[in-house]
Motif scaffolding. Structure first.
Motif, PDB file in Angstrom:
ATOM      1  N   THR A  78       2.154  -5.679  -9.691  1.00  7.59           N
ATOM      2  CA  THR A  78       2.180  -4.333  -9.132  1.00  7.59           C
ATOM      3  C   THR A  78       1.582  -4.390  -7.733  1.00  7.59           C
ATOM      4  O   THR A  78       0.521  -4.985  -7.541  1.00  7.59           O
ATOM      5  CB  THR A  78       1.371  -3.344  -9.999  1.00  7.59           C
ATOM      6  OG1 THR A  78       1.902  -3.345 -11.325  1.00  7.59           O
ATOM      7  CG2 THR A  78       1.422  -1.939  -9.420  1.00  7.59           C
ATOM      8  N   MET A  83       0.321  -1.783  -4.601  1.00  5.19           N
ATOM      9  CA  MET A  83      -0.051  -0.380  -4.443  1.00  5.19           C
ATOM     10  C   MET A  83      -0.540  -0.102  -3.024  1.00  5.19           C
ATOM     11  O   MET A  83      -1.261  -0.908  -2.437  1.00  5.19           O
ATOM     12  CB  MET A  83      -1.159  -0.005  -5.426  1.00  5.19           C
ATOM     13  CG  MET A  83      -1.497   1.480  -5.390  1.00  5.19           C
ATOM     14  SD  MET A  83      -2.908   1.913  -6.422  1.00  5.19           S
ATOM     15  CE  MET A  83      -4.249   1.465  -5.318  1.00  5.19           C
ATOM     16  N   TRP A  84      -0.125   1.036  -2.504  1.00  2.89           N
ATOM     17  CA  TRP A  84      -0.578   1.544  -1.212  1.00  2.89           C
ATOM     18  C   TRP A  84      -1.141   2.937  -1.432  1.00  2.89           C
ATOM     19  O   TRP A  84      -0.646   3.689  -2.265  1.00  2.89           O
ATOM     20  CB  TRP A  84       0.582   1.663  -0.225  1.00  2.89           C
ATOM     21  CG  TRP A  84       1.181   0.386   0.212  1.00  2.89           C
ATOM     22  CD1 TRP A  84       0.914  -0.276   1.378  1.00  2.89           C
ATOM     23  CD2 TRP A  84       2.162  -0.401  -0.464  1.00  2.89           C
ATOM     24  NE1 TRP A  84       1.671  -1.421   1.454  1.00  2.89           N
ATOM     25  CE2 TRP A  84       2.444  -1.522   0.329  1.00  2.89           C
ATOM     26  CE3 TRP A  84       2.824  -0.275  -1.687  1.00  2.89           C
ATOM     27  CZ2 TRP A  84       3.352  -2.491  -0.036  1.00  2.89           C
ATOM     28  CZ3 TRP A  84       3.739  -1.244  -2.073  1.00  2.89           C
ATOM     29  CH2 TRP A  84       3.988  -2.338  -1.238  1.00  2.89           C
ATOM     30  N   CYS A  85      -2.143   3.298  -0.638  1.00  2.00           N
ATOM     31  CA  CYS A  85      -2.703   4.649  -0.623  1.00  2.00           C
ATOM     32  C   CYS A  85      -2.640   5.157   0.807  1.00  2.00           C
ATOM     33  O   CYS A  85      -2.963   4.418   1.734  1.00  2.00           O
ATOM     34  CB  CYS A  85      -4.169   4.650  -1.053  1.00  2.00           C
ATOM     35  SG  CYS A  85      -4.475   4.053  -2.699  1.00  2.00           S
ATOM     36  N   ILE A 116       0.264   8.028  -3.045  1.00  4.95           N
ATOM     37  CA  ILE A 116       0.025   6.712  -3.634  1.00  4.95           C
ATOM     38  C   ILE A 116       1.392   6.163  -3.986  1.00  4.95           C
ATOM     39  O   ILE A 116       2.227   6.871  -4.553  1.00  4.95           O
ATOM     40  CB  ILE A 116      -0.862   6.787  -4.888  1.00  4.95           C
ATOM     41  CG1 ILE A 116      -2.244   7.331  -4.534  1.00  4.95           C
ATOM     42  CG2 ILE A 116      -0.983   5.417  -5.548  1.00  4.95           C
ATOM     43  CD1 ILE A 116      -3.113   7.634  -5.741  1.00  4.95           C
ATOM     44  N   ARG A 128       3.408   2.793  -5.753  1.00  8.39           N
ATOM     45  CA  ARG A 128       3.343   1.547  -6.513  1.00  8.39           C
ATOM     46  C   ARG A 128       4.743   0.962  -6.621  1.00  8.39           C
ATOM     47  O   ARG A 128       5.709   1.685  -6.870  1.00  8.39           O
ATOM     48  CB  ARG A 128       2.780   1.786  -7.907  1.00  8.39           C
ATOM     49  CG  ARG A 128       1.318   2.137  -7.933  1.00  8.39           C
ATOM     50  CD  ARG A 128       0.836   2.395  -9.373  1.00  8.39           C
ATOM     51  NE  ARG A 128      -0.560   2.796  -9.392  1.00  8.39           N
ATOM     52  CZ  ARG A 128      -1.000   4.055  -9.274  1.00  8.39           C
ATOM     53  NH1 ARG A 128      -0.133   5.041  -9.120  1.00  8.39           N
ATOM     54  NH2 ARG A 128      -2.283   4.325  -9.309  1.00  8.39           N
ATOM     55  N   TYR A 159       6.559  -1.893  -8.899  1.00  8.53           N
ATOM     56  CA  TYR A 159       6.418  -2.712 -10.102  1.00  8.53           C
ATOM     57  C   TYR A 159       7.546  -3.728 -10.133  1.00  8.53           C
ATOM     58  O   TYR A 159       8.681  -3.416  -9.752  1.00  8.53           O
ATOM     59  CB  TYR A 159       6.519  -1.849 -11.365  1.00  8.53           C
ATOM     60  CG  TYR A 159       5.444  -0.805 -11.492  1.00  8.53           C
ATOM     61  CD1 TYR A 159       4.235  -1.111 -12.093  1.00  8.53           C
ATOM     62  CD2 TYR A 159       5.646   0.495 -11.031  1.00  8.53           C
ATOM     63  CE1 TYR A 159       3.249  -0.149 -12.238  1.00  8.53           C
ATOM     64  CE2 TYR A 159       4.670   1.460 -11.172  1.00  8.53           C
ATOM     65  CZ  TYR A 159       3.467   1.135 -11.779  1.00  8.53           C
ATOM     66  OH  TYR A 159       2.497   2.085 -11.912  1.00  8.53           O
ATOM     67  N   GLN A 184       7.232   3.948  -7.802  1.00  9.14           N
ATOM     68  CA  GLN A 184       6.613   5.173  -8.275  1.00  9.14           C
ATOM     69  C   GLN A 184       5.681   5.735  -7.204  1.00  9.14           C
ATOM     70  O   GLN A 184       4.893   4.998  -6.610  1.00  9.14           O
ATOM     71  CB  GLN A 184       5.807   4.919  -9.548  1.00  9.14           C
ATOM     72  CG  GLN A 184       5.139   6.164 -10.088  1.00  9.14           C
ATOM     73  CD  GLN A 184       4.257   5.872 -11.289  1.00  9.14           C
ATOM     74  OE1 GLN A 184       3.722   4.786 -11.434  1.00  9.14           O
ATOM     75  NE2 GLN A 184       4.109   6.867 -12.148  1.00  9.14           N
ATOM     76  N   THR A 185       5.811   7.025  -6.962  1.00  2.67           N
ATOM     77  CA  THR A 185       4.869   7.708  -6.081  1.00  2.67           C
ATOM     78  C   THR A 185       4.038   8.662  -6.926  1.00  2.67           C
ATOM     79  O   THR A 185       4.478   9.126  -7.983  1.00  2.67           O
ATOM     80  CB  THR A 185       5.588   8.508  -4.974  1.00  2.67           C
ATOM     81  OG1 THR A 185       6.429   9.491  -5.589  1.00  2.67           O
ATOM     82  CG2 THR A 185       6.408   7.601  -4.081  1.00  2.67           C
TER      83      THR A 185
END
Length: 178
Positions: A74, A76-78, A86, A88, A90, A128-129
């Motif tokens: 996974t 992930m960014w913020c 956010i 992700r 996958y 996914q956000t």
């Protein structure tokens, strides 16, 4: 509310390209779960379902060890500035080393960075956000120079020795393929 997509859209790619840091999460079948922050100009969106990042030398090599055993991953960014978000990605990942033919094909996508040890290509099967409304604001100042300076001072031979001594096994004793 969170939304799911089958691929990386142009808007999502633009968000990725604006971020200064991302996080990588992996886990083997047993042992510790690993989450690693990544920075510098080390990530590229290859197409709607593939990204690649240039993995630099670090104190450990957990991601590579985990991916040899269980190749799920996974990213992930913020959003630390602007609209909350956010993101992700996958998927599954393949690790390429300087000895692999794919290395020569992928390396020109990135700036030359000392201590580059692997390129990880992620086959994305879910995007996914989520809202990110609880993520605080942070102001980006600059990249850190310490890692690049450290690797340049050592040179390729000492870096290879460092890999042998510190990056060949995970903290759980799993081989990393380095």
């Amino acid at each position: 509310m969170g939304k799911q997509y089958p691929a990386i859209s142009a808007d999502i790619q633009a968000f990725i390209e604006q971020q200064h840091v991302f996080f990588v999460g992996t886990a083997a079948a047993d042992g510790r779960v690993n989450i690693s922050p990544k920075g510098q100009d080390t990530l590229r969106v290859l197409d709607a379902n593939r990204v690649a990042w240039l993995n630099l030398t670090g104190s450990g090599n957990e991601t590579a060890a985990h991916l040899l055993e269980v190749n799920r991953i996974t990213l992930m960014w913020c959003a630390f500035e602007g609209k909350p978000n956010i993101l992700r990605l996958y998927g599954t990942a393949t690790v390429y080393h300087p000895r692999d033919a794919e290395w020569a094909e992928l390396l020109p996508l990135f700036p030359p960075l000392p201590g580059s040890r692997q390129i990880v290509v992620v086959a994305v099967d879910l995007v996914q956000t989520s809202c990110g409304m609880a993520v605080p604001f942070f102001e980006y100042r600059a990249e850190r120079d310490e890692l690049n300076d450290y690797m340049e001072q050592r040179g390729p031979e000492q870096v290879a020795q460092y890999w042998h001594n510190r990056n060949a096994r995970s903290i759980d004793g799993k081989p990393t393929g380095i």
